[in-house]
Design a protein around this motif. Sequence first.
Motif: not given
Length: 238
Positions: A169-180
């Motif tokens: 997050x702090x390095x500006x990465x794009x982050x997505x999450x897949x739900x169960x």
Amino acid sequence: TYQVAAGTLFSASGPQYTDVRQGAVGDCYYVGTLAEIAQQSPQAIRDMFIVNGDGTYGVRFYNNGQARFVTVDSRLPTYSGGYLLYANMGQHASSASNVLWVGLAEKAYAQMNEAGWLRPAAWGGGVNSYQAIAGGWFADVTAQVANRGATNYTIGAGGANVSLFENAFNSGKMIGLGSVSTPTNSSVVGNHQYIVVAYNAATKTVTLFNPWGINNGTSKPGLINLTLSQLANNFNVW
């Protein structure tokens, strides 16, 4: 039926994640990733489009780092009464307030899918239709739209790895999450893509955006807050 959608390519504020409102096709992985790119790298969304000046747009994707273009017009699918069916679902096609980039990018993705390289044939690759782009991976779209690689991490019983997540997050990465498939939190949609739009390091709390959109009219809100440890019962990959 298809109708010419009124509106502008971007709002005065440019592309924003809040422009995303998923419609009647299961492409949360795609429109959700568009939202995350708009959040972290809005210029990548601007650079995706060429305004041809004749009512059409060139839309750029990447195939193994090589630019590939497809041309679309602003005729978008509508349902009864002239309301948009897919991206921007519920907005009237004739509304001058429409922001069109998500709908155009979605249409372009469906058209480019006919080329056969976006996704495996078993997943609908090679077919020019909206239903053929249902289901997919955040990591594929980051490469195809923003020309960025991605790594998938599992979320264990203790939640997301704090140091790994914070570094990303702090390095500006794009982050997505897949739900169960069956989340314990009733506000979370099962088998669905969410994206990270904010993080509070003091409380280890992440703010997630549901690509159904802000004020989507359902019991599943557009924004939710969970601690990194709480992710374990609701998400299995990030």
